[in-house]
Design an enzyme around this catalytic site. Structure first.
Site, mmCIF file in Angstrom:
data_model
loop_
_atom_site.group_PDB
_atom_site.id
_atom_site.type_symbol
_atom_site.label_atom_id
_atom_site.label_comp_id
_atom_site.label_asym_id
_atom_site.label_seq_id
_atom_site.Cartn_x
_atom_site.Cartn_y
_atom_site.Cartn_z
ATOM 1 N N ASP A 298 37.831 63.943 -13.593
ATOM 2 C CA ASP A 298 39.283 64.012 -13.630
ATOM 3 C C ASP A 298 39.825 62.803 -12.856
ATOM 4 O O ASP A 298 39.932 61.718 -13.404
ATOM 5 C CB ASP A 298 39.673 65.372 -13.020
ATOM 6 C CG ASP A 298 41.144 65.712 -13.123
ATOM 7 O OD1 ASP A 298 41.777 65.308 -14.107
ATOM 8 O OD2 ASP A 298 41.665 66.397 -12.227
ATOM 9 N N ASP B 19 36.280 76.629 -14.434
ATOM 10 C CA ASP B 19 36.998 77.836 -14.012
ATOM 11 C C ASP B 19 38.447 77.589 -13.671
ATOM 12 O O ASP B 19 38.888 76.450 -13.467
ATOM 13 C CB ASP B 19 36.335 78.407 -12.753
ATOM 14 C CG ASP B 19 36.674 77.577 -11.515
ATOM 15 O OD1 ASP B 19 36.466 76.347 -11.547
ATOM 16 O OD2 ASP B 19 37.170 78.144 -10.525
ATOM 17 N N LYS C 127 38.844 63.119 -18.428
ATOM 18 C CA LYS C 127 40.306 62.997 -18.577
ATOM 19 C C LYS C 127 40.706 61.640 -18.013
ATOM 20 O O LYS C 127 41.132 61.540 -16.865
ATOM 21 C CB LYS C 127 41.005 64.070 -17.722
ATOM 22 C CG LYS C 127 41.006 65.466 -18.270
ATOM 23 C CD LYS C 127 41.975 66.298 -17.424
ATOM 24 C CE LYS C 127 41.440 67.654 -17.109
ATOM 25 N NZ LYS C 127 42.292 68.434 -16.206
ATOM 26 N N ARG D 149 34.473 80.914 -16.485
ATOM 27 C CA ARG D 149 33.310 80.020 -16.584
ATOM 28 C C ARG D 149 32.387 80.425 -17.725
ATOM 29 O O ARG D 149 31.645 79.608 -18.259
ATOM 30 C CB ARG D 149 32.495 80.062 -15.280
ATOM 31 C CG ARG D 149 33.198 79.478 -14.069
ATOM 32 C CD ARG D 149 32.192 79.314 -12.933
ATOM 33 N NE ARG D 149 32.813 79.082 -11.639
ATOM 34 C CZ ARG D 149 33.212 77.900 -11.191
ATOM 35 N NH1 ARG D 149 33.072 76.828 -11.927
ATOM 36 N NH2 ARG D 149 33.754 77.795 -9.989
ATOM 37 N N GLU E 83 27.686 66.715 -14.544
ATOM 38 C CA GLU E 83 28.974 67.261 -14.106
ATOM 39 C C GLU E 83 29.720 67.894 -15.276
ATOM 40 O O GLU E 83 29.532 67.502 -16.421
ATOM 41 C CB GLU E 83 29.840 66.120 -13.555
ATOM 42 C CG GLU E 83 30.082 66.151 -12.063
ATOM 43 C CD GLU E 83 31.057 67.231 -11.611
ATOM 44 O OE1 GLU E 83 31.021 68.360 -12.136
ATOM 45 O OE2 GLU E 83 31.851 66.937 -10.708
ATOM 46 N N ASP E 84 30.595 68.822 -14.970
ATOM 47 C CA ASP E 84 31.410 69.425 -16.014
ATOM 48 C C ASP E 84 32.500 68.474 -16.493
ATOM 49 O O ASP E 84 32.683 68.256 -17.681
ATOM 50 C CB ASP E 84 32.025 70.752 -15.529
ATOM 51 C CG ASP E 84 32.738 70.657 -14.189
ATOM 52 O OD1 ASP E 84 32.800 69.557 -13.594
ATOM 53 O OD2 ASP E 84 33.240 71.692 -13.712
ATOM 54 N N LYS F 116 29.853 74.552 -9.069
ATOM 55 C CA LYS F 116 29.315 75.486 -10.034
ATOM 56 C C LYS F 116 29.581 75.045 -11.464
ATOM 57 O O LYS F 116 28.903 75.461 -12.389
ATOM 58 C CB LYS F 116 29.956 76.865 -9.808
ATOM 59 C CG LYS F 116 29.527 77.534 -8.526
ATOM 60 C CD LYS F 116 30.301 78.850 -8.303
ATOM 61 C CE LYS F 116 31.120 78.664 -7.057
ATOM 62 N NZ LYS F 116 31.905 79.815 -6.652
ATOM 63 N N GLY F 117 30.612 74.246 -11.655
ATOM 64 C CA GLY F 117 31.100 73.933 -12.997
ATOM 65 C C GLY F 117 30.078 73.366 -13.962
ATOM 66 O O GLY F 117 30.169 73.582 -15.162
ATOM 67 N N PHE G 267 44.797 71.269 -18.241
ATOM 68 C CA PHE G 267 43.838 72.014 -17.436
ATOM 69 C C PHE G 267 43.016 72.910 -18.353
ATOM 70 O O PHE G 267 43.555 73.759 -19.047
ATOM 71 C CB PHE G 267 44.523 72.840 -16.350
ATOM 72 C CG PHE G 267 43.544 73.301 -15.313
ATOM 73 C CD1 PHE G 267 43.152 72.472 -14.270
ATOM 74 C CD2 PHE G 267 42.972 74.568 -15.405
ATOM 75 C CE1 PHE G 267 42.211 72.891 -13.337
ATOM 76 C CE2 PHE G 267 42.032 75.000 -14.470
ATOM 77 C CZ PHE G 267 41.658 74.155 -13.442
ATOM 78 N N VAL G 268 41.715 72.695 -18.345
ATOM 79 C CA VAL G 268 40.853 73.438 -19.265
ATOM 80 C C VAL G 268 39.896 74.363 -18.520
ATOM 81 O O VAL G 268 39.552 74.118 -17.361
ATOM 82 C CB VAL G 268 40.049 72.472 -20.181
ATOM 83 C CG1 VAL G 268 40.977 71.757 -21.143
ATOM 84 C CG2 VAL G 268 39.242 71.472 -19.357
HETATM 85 P P1 IMP Z 1 37.973 65.015 -9.697
HETATM 86 O O1 IMP Z 1 37.391 64.815 -8.338
HETATM 87 O O2 IMP Z 1 39.468 64.994 -9.665
HETATM 88 O O3 IMP Z 1 37.420 64.090 -10.732
HETATM 89 O O4 IMP Z 1 37.706 66.494 -10.094
HETATM 90 C C1 IMP Z 1 36.527 66.897 -10.535
HETATM 91 C C2 IMP Z 1 36.383 68.393 -10.384
HETATM 92 O O5 IMP Z 1 37.629 69.075 -10.458
HETATM 93 C C3 IMP Z 1 35.557 68.903 -11.509
HETATM 94 O O6 IMP Z 1 34.194 68.869 -11.189
HETATM 95 C C4 IMP Z 1 36.085 70.301 -11.697
HETATM 96 O O7 IMP Z 1 35.400 71.187 -10.851
HETATM 97 C C5 IMP Z 1 37.531 70.200 -11.274
HETATM 98 N N1 IMP Z 1 38.423 70.039 -12.440
HETATM 99 C C6 IMP Z 1 39.078 68.929 -12.835
HETATM 100 N N2 IMP Z 1 39.806 69.140 -13.936
HETATM 101 C C7 IMP Z 1 39.590 70.425 -14.273
HETATM 102 C C8 IMP Z 1 40.053 71.255 -15.353
HETATM 103 O O8 IMP Z 1 40.797 70.845 -16.265
HETATM 104 N N3 IMP Z 1 39.597 72.547 -15.349
HETATM 105 C C9 IMP Z 1 38.768 73.032 -14.398
HETATM 106 N N4 IMP Z 1 38.304 72.291 -13.382
HETATM 107 C C10 IMP Z 1 38.716 71.002 -13.313
HETATM 108 MG MG MG Z 2 32.866 70.277 -10.887
#
Ligand code: IMP
Ligand code: MG
Length: 171
Positions: free
Chosen positions: A98, A154, A126, A160, A94-95, A38-39, A147-148
């Site tokens: 990470d 969310d 990040k 959101r 994508e939002d 959803k992000g 964490f944002v």
């Molecule tokens: P990754 O697989 O670790 O890169 O994580 C990606 C997903 O984790 C993103 O699409 C977000 O939904 C969630 N996410 C990562 N960091 C944050 C944050 O700081 N706040 C909220 N959601 C996050």
């Molecule tokens: Mg996401």
């Protein structure tokens, strides 16, 4: 909650990204945006409204965070796309990237559907958290390891709807 990126700055950056994307694709060729639910929905909504009428869109839903601020490293597909990608210029929207695990998973499954091209746009990155090396073609803002929430992002499904990005202090 402290504001990290305010609404006007986000809006200006999203318009820049839209212009950059428009410049990168030959005039008249369709660009198919795949929003990651959803992000990614708020970023997607603002991005497409700053683009021309050659844009089409679809949504995919994946889950990687189970109501926590720590990544499980596990990606689950919750909703697939409605239409195929063969021969299309596709951009994943994508939002945040990470660890990079979610995006790597998405790029792999979408690339297997034979798009004409596949790129990725992320509002936030990040880099210090990266576990896998993943290519992001359009990045809105690079942020520290905090964490944002807000602007689609969310914490346990909340925040959101904030028009800005804020740091969740007790997350
Ligand atoms: P990754 O697989 O670790 O890169 O994580 C990606 C997903 O984790 C993103 O699409 C977000 O939904 C969630 N996410 C990562 N960091 C944050 C944050 O700081 N706040 C909220 N959601 C996050
Ligand atoms: Mg996401």
């Amino acid at each position: 909650m402290d504001i990290l990126i305010d609404s006007e700055i986000i809006q200006a950056r999203v318009r820049e990204l839209a212009a950059e994307i428009e410049r990168d694709y030959p005039a008249g060729e369709e660009i198919h945006l795949v929003g990651v639910l959803k992000g990614g929905f708020v970023f997607m909504a603002d991005l497409v409204r700053a683009m021309s009428a050659r844009v089409t869109m679809d949504f995919i839903a994946v889950s990687s965070y189970a109501q926590s601020t720590r990544s499980s490293g596990e990606v689950r597909m919750l909703k697939d796309l409605d239409s195929g990608l063969e021969g299309r210029h596709v951009i994943i929207v994508e939002d945040i990237v990470d660890t990079g695990l979610t995006l790597t998973y998405l790029q792999d499954i979408l690339r297997a559907r034979s798009p004409r091209s596949l790129k990725t746009a992320c509002l936030l990155s990040k880099p210090s958290r990266r576990l896998v090396d993943v290519t992001v073609d359009y990045t809105g803002f690079t942020i520290e390891d905090k964490f944002v929430v807000g602007y689609g992002l969310d914490y346990a499904e909340k925040y959101r709807n904030l028009a800005y990005i804020a740091v969740l202090n007790n997350g």
